[in-house]
Scaffold this motif. Structure first.
Motif, mmCIF file in Angstrom:
data_model
loop_
_atom_site.group_PDB
_atom_site.id
_atom_site.type_symbol
_atom_site.label_atom_id
_atom_site.label_comp_id
_atom_site.label_asym_id
_atom_site.label_seq_id
_atom_site.Cartn_x
_atom_site.Cartn_y
_atom_site.Cartn_z
ATOM 1 N N GLY A 150 32.175 44.287 41.371
ATOM 2 C CA GLY A 150 32.031 44.936 40.070
ATOM 3 C C GLY A 150 32.898 44.321 38.990
ATOM 4 N N VAL A 151 33.621 43.243 39.314
ATOM 5 C CA VAL A 151 34.505 42.593 38.356
ATOM 6 C C VAL A 151 33.775 41.440 37.681
ATOM 7 N N VAL A 152 33.812 41.424 36.354
ATOM 8 C CA VAL A 152 33.288 40.298 35.582
ATOM 9 C C VAL A 152 34.452 39.746 34.758
ATOM 10 N N LEU A 153 34.830 38.501 35.043
ATOM 11 C CA LEU A 153 35.973 37.870 34.387
ATOM 12 C C LEU A 153 35.503 36.659 33.598
ATOM 13 N N LYS A 154 35.918 36.594 32.335
ATOM 14 C CA LYS A 154 35.578 35.453 31.486
ATOM 15 C C LYS A 154 36.811 34.596 31.264
ATOM 16 N N THR A 165 39.462 37.257 29.928
ATOM 17 C CA THR A 165 38.992 38.545 29.445
ATOM 18 C C THR A 165 38.312 39.272 30.595
ATOM 19 N N LEU A 166 38.781 40.480 30.886
ATOM 20 C CA LEU A 166 38.136 41.284 31.919
ATOM 21 C C LEU A 166 36.967 42.014 31.265
ATOM 22 N N VAL A 167 35.790 41.476 31.433
ATOM 23 C CA VAL A 167 34.601 42.016 30.776
ATOM 24 C C VAL A 167 34.195 43.349 31.389
ATOM 25 N N ASP A 168 34.332 43.433 32.718
ATOM 26 C CA ASP A 168 33.923 44.677 33.387
ATOM 27 C C ASP A 168 34.726 44.835 34.672
ATOM 28 N N ALA A 169 35.041 46.077 35.010
ATOM 29 C CA ALA A 169 35.735 46.404 36.267
ATOM 30 C C ALA A 169 35.638 47.904 36.470
ATOM 31 N N HIS A 170 35.503 48.323 37.717
ATOM 32 C CA HIS A 170 35.342 49.740 38.025
ATOM 33 C C HIS A 170 36.599 50.358 38.635
ATOM 34 N N SER A 171 37.632 49.543 38.840
ATOM 35 C CA SER A 171 38.890 50.058 39.388
ATOM 36 C C SER A 171 40.018 49.134 38.971
ATOM 37 N N ASP A 172 41.244 49.499 39.331
ATOM 38 C CA ASP A 172 42.405 48.707 38.941
ATOM 39 C C ASP A 172 42.275 47.269 39.431
ATOM 40 N N GLU A 202 42.854 30.862 39.931
ATOM 41 C CA GLU A 202 42.831 32.300 39.679
ATOM 42 C C GLU A 202 42.462 33.056 40.956
ATOM 43 N N THR A 203 43.061 34.202 41.126
ATOM 44 C CA THR A 203 42.701 35.123 42.203
ATOM 45 C C THR A 203 42.553 36.514 41.608
ATOM 46 N N VAL A 204 41.428 37.157 41.869
ATOM 47 C CA VAL A 204 41.198 38.535 41.455
ATOM 48 C C VAL A 204 41.481 39.440 42.648
ATOM 49 N N ILE A 205 42.274 40.484 42.414
ATOM 50 C CA ILE A 205 42.666 41.396 43.496
ATOM 51 C C ILE A 205 42.240 42.816 43.128
#
Length: 645
Positions: A114-118, A135-142, A68-71
């Protein structure tokens, strides 16, 4: 707090997290196995490992891993991790892990800024399909989620390397792609619960290493093929489910299917529930036939292992119907063997001389958990046919002698559970009158005669044998030091203190008196008992080798020369309870507690194949072993019965 929760401190420490593995199965032979940080450390590890009967009898790794990669804002944060040469790990995604929970389904929480990914994983029951829910638990932007599949398409006993024969072609399917690297393999469907974009960027990731294979003295590196990557946006609170399988699926059903499968799982919120969950994983249903696998990740269905394991994995947890279904297949295998018929059934090693005796013990347990009448109605004819087969001398390697004992030839081929070989010969060549064979034989004679007492001629015939067996057993095996010889073959007798004598004290019918049984239990307690099972050889006996480490040949010589086996302790504790009765309960409870720490190490919520015979009693071998789980469950059931008296 969750029973199986691991915090950031442990997860980011690779010395701790890489030693802990997880196993999920589909109950039909396929599995997912890796470490709790999703870094594969064995060639047997993979996200989707399945049998491919069109090719061979082995399991095959199709999908090795999914990185996985979060961008966010164009910045990429890689959550995957692989081991490369020189002790290098790349990427180092484990540093983003905040916790891992395995109580219901394996769940990893990542935090990147600020990203929390489950991430949660389940295997679909009786289908070759792994599901991963993000599941994207938390994020402050796209936020964009990128997923990169690593493909192997090879047997668990081999490796893949960069080559020009690998097929790079893929076809688009509903919300994903399908591809197949080599002829003979099924196509791998990778699909999502929402629309995704697949970017075709084929490449080989070279020199990935598996340190567990290096420890075991095998080749330990391979190259994995990555066809490209999937990319999609994900919003706060959104769930996206990935499916990896060998058939297409309705992608609109994926989120619902994941929730349904997760709900079916036994919560692993205490010691016993962990073992029950593990017990379910050994079921291997093939069409209309049901088997028990001997263990994961490399064992198949072995006859002795199945009969030893079956009562503990089913009856002890109230699953009588499952016992009967598995026995239905086993009975077919038994009849095929005693009738000399070819069979396409998948139970191996049924020709070993003690297997039919263990089958008798298994039915005996069924009689105790249900009733003698139920056992007689369901298995009475089987018992009669098997005993007539053995008594008439038709077994190729179990001969009934005039003294009532059974004799087997094990000089050239390992025929007992102590089955390690080196240079084509048994490391422990047990032959002649073998102590547990004759313990099981006496028990089988008495049980069959008792169960089928209405058939007076049959019962009388068996009585005539066991009345000779009992004194012959004592005369042959009991020595002046109060314990039993391991085997006797003419003038050759093995004086080693081994655990195989414990069966004479543990089985319902024994040729020994109470004092003789106590002597055996006492010497096992003194020389063989450890917190993690019963040693296969006393430290005072010649050849003691308690550490199961090093290359294959070194491990073969240690396999039954001092290593500790939990399944043997089930019979030891049964014998202990028979002798000391209620006063033994607290001792047995303490012995059971000594296994509870295994729920959070080695293979999470299961018991490994064996342990070193000396402190710190490190778990070794297969990560999950059916006989060990079974006998601990059976012992817990015995404890419940004693406590409820």
């Amino acid at each position: 707090m969750s029973y199986l929760r691991f915090d950031k401190t442990l997860m980011t420490n690779l010395e701790e997290s890489l030693t802990r593995e997880i196993l999920r199965t589909n109950r039909s032979g396929a599995y997912h196995c890796s470490t709790i940080v999703d870094c594969n450390t064995r060639k047997y590890h993979g996200l989707l490992v399945i049998p491919v009967p069109e090719l061979d009898d082995e399991n095959h790794v199709l999908l090795s891993s999914l990185d996985e990669t979060v961008i966010q804002h164009g910045a990429e944060f890689n959550l995957g991790i692989h081991k490369y040469g020189g002790g290098t790990f790349s990427p180092r995604g484990h540093k983003y892990i905040r916790e891992f929970d395995c109580e219901k389904v394996p769940t990893t929480i990542y935090r990147v800024g600020g990203v929390v990914l489950k991430k949660e994983k389940v295997f679909v029951h009786h289908e070759n399909r792994i599901l991963i829910r993000y599941t994207l638990v938390d994020a402050h932007s796209d936020t964009i989620l990128r997923l990169r599949p690593y493909l192997a398409f090879r047997s668990v006993r081999q490796y893949t390397h960069e080559n020009s024969q690998a097929n790079r072609h893929y076809d688009e399917v509903d919300n994903g792609i399908k591809t197949c690297m080599y002829p003979g393999y099924p196509e791998l469907y990778m699909q999502f619960s929402k629309n995704v974009t697949f970017h075709f960027e084929p490449d080989w990731y070279r020199g990935i290493e598996y340190p567990k294979e290096q420890e075991r003295g095998y080749d330990f590196n391979e190259d994995l093929y990555v066809p490209g990557y999937f990319e999609m946006s994900i919003k706060k609170g959104e769930c996206i489910t990935f499916s990896g399988g060998i058939s297409s699926i309705d992608t609109e059903s994926l989120n619902e299917l994941f929730a349904k499968e997760a709900e079916r799982r036994t919560p692993r919120d205490n010691f016993k529930n962990c073992l029950i969950n593990s017990a379910h994983q050994f079921l291997n249903k093939q069409g209309e036939e049901s088997y028990l696998l001997a263990g994961y990740p490399w064992f198949k269905c072995r006859a002795r292992d199945e009969f030893v394991s079956l009562p503990g994995l089913t009856l002890s947890i109230g699953e009588v119907e499952k016992f009967e279904k598995i026995m239905d297949t086993a009975v077919k295998c038994v009849y095929a063997f005693i009738n000399g018929e070819d069979s396409a059934l998948k139970m191996t090693e049924i020709e070993h001389p003690d297997v039919l005796l263990w089958m008798m013990w298994t039915v005996q347990q069924y009689a105790k958990f249900t009733s003698k009448e139920a056992a007689k109605n369901k298995y009475g004819q089987l018992i009669k046919d098997v005993m007539n087969y053995l008594v008439s001398g038709k077994h190729p390697n179990l001969e009934v002698h005039a003294n009532g004992l059974v004799y087997s030839n094990g000089r050239e081929k390992a025929i007992t559970w102590m089955n390690s070989t080196a240079n084509g010969r048994p490391v422990v060549p047990r032959t002649g009158y073998i102590v547990e064979f004759n313990s099981l034989w006496y028990n089988a004679l008495r049980f069959a005669a008792d169960l089928l007492a209405d058939d007076q001629d049959f019962a009388a015939g068996l009585q005539g044998i066991y009345e000779k067996t009992a004194p012959s057993f004592v005369e042959t095996f009991l020595n002046e030091y109060g314990y039993l010889l391991d085997y006797v073959d003419g003038n050759m007798m093995d004086w080693s203190v081994r655990p195989n004598m414990i069966f004479a004290a543990a089985l319902d019918y024994s040729p020994l008196d109470a004092k003789q049984k106590k002597g055996i239990v006492d010497i096992v307690t003194k020389e063989l008992l450890t917190p993690k099972g019963i040693r296969s050889l006393s430290p005072k006996s010649g050849g003691y080798n308690p550490n199961y480490v090093g290359p294959q040949i070194q491990r073969d010589y240690a396999y039954h020369q001092g290593t500790a086996w939990p399944w043997l302790e089930g019979f030891y504790l049964e014998a202990y309870l028979r002798i000391y009765k209620r006063s033994a309960v607290s001792f047995v409870e303490r012995q059971m507690i000594s296994y509870e720490d295994q729920m959070t190490c080695h293979c999470i919520s299961s018991i490994p194949e064996l342990f070193d015979g000396n402190p710190p009693f490190q778990g070794r071998g297969a990560v999950s072993f059916a006989m060990n789980v079974a006998e601990i469950l059976r012992t817990l059931n015995l404890l419940d019965r004693y406590n409820n008296q």
